[in-house]
Scaffold this active site. Structure first.
Site, PDB file in Angstrom:
ATOM      1  N   GLU A 169       0.851  -1.197   0.000  1.00 44.25           N
ATOM      2  CA  GLU A 169       0.000   0.000   0.000  1.00 44.25           C
ATOM      3  C   GLU A 169       0.891   1.253   0.000  1.00 44.25           C
ATOM      4  O   GLU A 169       1.944   1.281   0.655  1.00 44.25           O
ATOM      5  CB  GLU A 169      -0.833  -0.056   1.288  1.00 44.25           C
ATOM      6  CG  GLU A 169      -1.833   1.026   1.521  1.00 44.25           C
ATOM      7  CD  GLU A 169      -2.544   0.852   2.877  1.00 44.25           C
ATOM      8  OE1 GLU A 169      -2.148  -0.035   3.677  1.00 44.25           O
ATOM      9  OE2 GLU A 169      -3.502   1.609   3.143  1.00 44.25           O
ATOM     10  N   LYS A 204      -9.363   2.180  -1.877  1.00 42.67           N
ATOM     11  CA  LYS A 204      -9.639   1.531  -0.586  1.00 42.67           C
ATOM     12  C   LYS A 204     -10.986   1.982  -0.012  1.00 42.67           C
ATOM     13  O   LYS A 204     -11.263   3.185   0.074  1.00 42.67           O
ATOM     14  CB  LYS A 204      -8.499   1.879   0.377  1.00 42.67           C
ATOM     15  CG  LYS A 204      -8.509   1.133   1.698  1.00 42.67           C
ATOM     16  CD  LYS A 204      -7.249   1.514   2.523  1.00 42.67           C
ATOM     17  CE  LYS A 204      -7.130   0.716   3.794  1.00 42.67           C
ATOM     18  NZ  LYS A 204      -5.890   1.069   4.548  1.00 42.67           N
ATOM     19  N   CYS A 258      -5.164  -3.582   2.716  1.00 43.50           N
ATOM     20  CA  CYS A 258      -4.939  -3.576   4.163  1.00 43.50           C
ATOM     21  C   CYS A 258      -6.235  -3.783   4.960  1.00 43.50           C
ATOM     22  O   CYS A 258      -6.775  -4.882   4.988  1.00 43.50           O
ATOM     23  CB  CYS A 258      -4.201  -2.295   4.557  1.00 43.50           C
ATOM     24  SG  CYS A 258      -3.267  -2.464   6.113  1.00 43.50           S
TER      25      CYS A 258
END
Lengths: 299, 299
Positions: free
Chosen positions: B51, B122, B155
């Site tokens: 990320e 995300k 994540c």
């Protein structure tokens, strides 16, 4: 230490890993009762016993399961009810139930200290259980007991993150998992990770911020060895008791307030951070495993 | 070795754990490019990077994130596109995107060997990311690439079993997880279990029978230490590579046919065994965490 009007904060928890003898109903009841007494004397408020701990597991067929079944008001559940009442504890234990239609069920009884009894019938049947038991039609329950808000799942039920999430959403502080988990044949190759039953319990505890208390069994039975994956996990995803080899009693003191606090760090919350509108999209996009997903070009 | 018309069976996988320097866009691009080249030369068909690997993570505020952001056709993604094409590989990598409205996004780019590019933003923002980034509105995608059907999660997205299940239901054989996972402060007490990022990856791999490939980062940044939880998990829940300390390249050869076989044992299937009608019930019964569940008396 009570929070609100009824629910306790500090709970003594015990998971008994037992080694039933197949078909020895009387002997297995004695072993279960002894484990309950030992746990209660050691201070347990909540005592979890394995799946099918009165009958054993490896039934040849449905007829044999019925031979070792009993109704929900039969001798095993009745004895557990007396023990729960006598010790002021909550007992969660698996048994082979014969339902009102005469069908065998893979059930868990929850006996509260006030003598109330709840029966949950396993909804996800593993392997040959599908040929033996009738699956439950009711979702795994959450019960407000003298030992807190307890969710129930039986063994393969707990494999499904949907089940554990559903119990957490319905308010469970602790999920009790009676279990009979056959070890893989042949054994899995050596691996840096703990066995999958422990991994899944830790993951369910972590993502839902609940306690997970699973009671597996031991003792060979008709050629089956068991994973012996009894474990107690805390809401931080800590493995605070287990696993253990052979017969044993796992114990932990649980502060259920930790499970009622779903916050992570300063800004996150394991339940309200879910983007449920996106999961609905994913479900709508779901394809059979063999179909081709459409290539998405977001940009 | 192809199955069907396009999807490969055997895929060389690499996860690069990098140590970006905060704000050093040029240097971080060089480090990312070197890792892609190294992985491709070692035979990787699919290369996963962390990320935000071009910018670093610990932005003071949104303005600083914008300073180190770039559009989806900016220099980082353009370089990755060239490298993917040159090496005939698929690259998945995180970067700080400036969208068409000028807002910062925590994004992953997927560069296929055919030069196609997909951007995923995300959707589950961790902690201070909520003050910095605009969350994505599109569900994590599954892409049919030269290296198989790849699902993407960034994540904290992967913390949610709903996300990983959704990707598996949408056909992902492998879920690539660019990650920057800050280590807990203070460190968690010693524990018999692996760190939670590894536990969750193993659990997602097990219950969905998919590969999970997560690339975390290393290197201190503005007082943050990292979990360094890069890992490759196989569909049996095996930890087949990682974690590693410091900068490193995890590699594995993945037989994606294993992820297309969702069967367990003789009678079970990790997707079709779900009792979705019961999970809907559980959702309907869901209460806010502080409310009292109603006691259910099944029997």
């Amino acid at each position: 230490l009570a929070i609100g009007d009824t629910s306790p904060a500090i709970v003594g928890l015990a998971c008994a890993q037992l080694a039933p003898t197949f078909g020895d109903l009387t002997g297995n009841r004695s072993r279960a009762a002894a484990a309950i007494r030992d746990a209660a004397r050691a201070g347990a408020d909540l005592i979890v016993l394995p799946e099918l701990c009165t009958s054993g597991y490896a039934f040849a067929d449905r007829a044999e399961a019925l031979e070792y079944s009993e109704p929900a008001d039969g001798p095993s559940v009745s004895e557990w009810r007396e023990l729960a009442s006598e010790h002021g504890a909550v007992v969660v234990a698996g048994f082979c139930e014969r339902d009102a239609d005469g069908a065998p069920r893979n059930s868990a009884a929850v006996l509260d200290a006030d003598r109330s009894c709840t029966i949950y019938r396993k909804t996800h049947l593993w392997d040959r259980e599908q040929t033996i038991f009738v699956a439950g039609l009711q979702a795994p329950p959450v019960l407000d007991t003298a030992a807190g808000r307890i969710g129930i799942a039986i063994c393969y039920d707990a494999f499904f993150p949907e089940v554990m999430r559903g119990l957490a959403l319905a308010g469970a502080d602790l999920i009790a998992v009676p279990m009979n988990s056959p070890a893989p044949v042949p054994p899995l190759p050596p691996n840096a990770a703990p066995m999958s039953e422990i991994v899944l319990a830790l993951a369910a505890a972590t993502v839902n911020r609940v306690y997970v208390a699973q009671a597996d069994r031991s003792g060979p039975e008709r050629g089956i060895e068991w994973s012996q994956a009894s474990a107690i996990c805390d809401p931080d995803g800590g493995l605070i008791a287990g696993p253990v080899s052979g017969v044993g009693l796992l114990r932990a003191t649980c502060d259920l307030r930790r499970a009622r606090d779903k916050v992570l760090g300063e800004r996150n919350h394991v339940l309200t951070d879910r983007r449920t509108e996106l999961y609905a999209t994913a479900a709508a996009n779901a394809r059979t495993p063999d179909s081709q997903p459409i290539k998405e070009m977001v940009n």
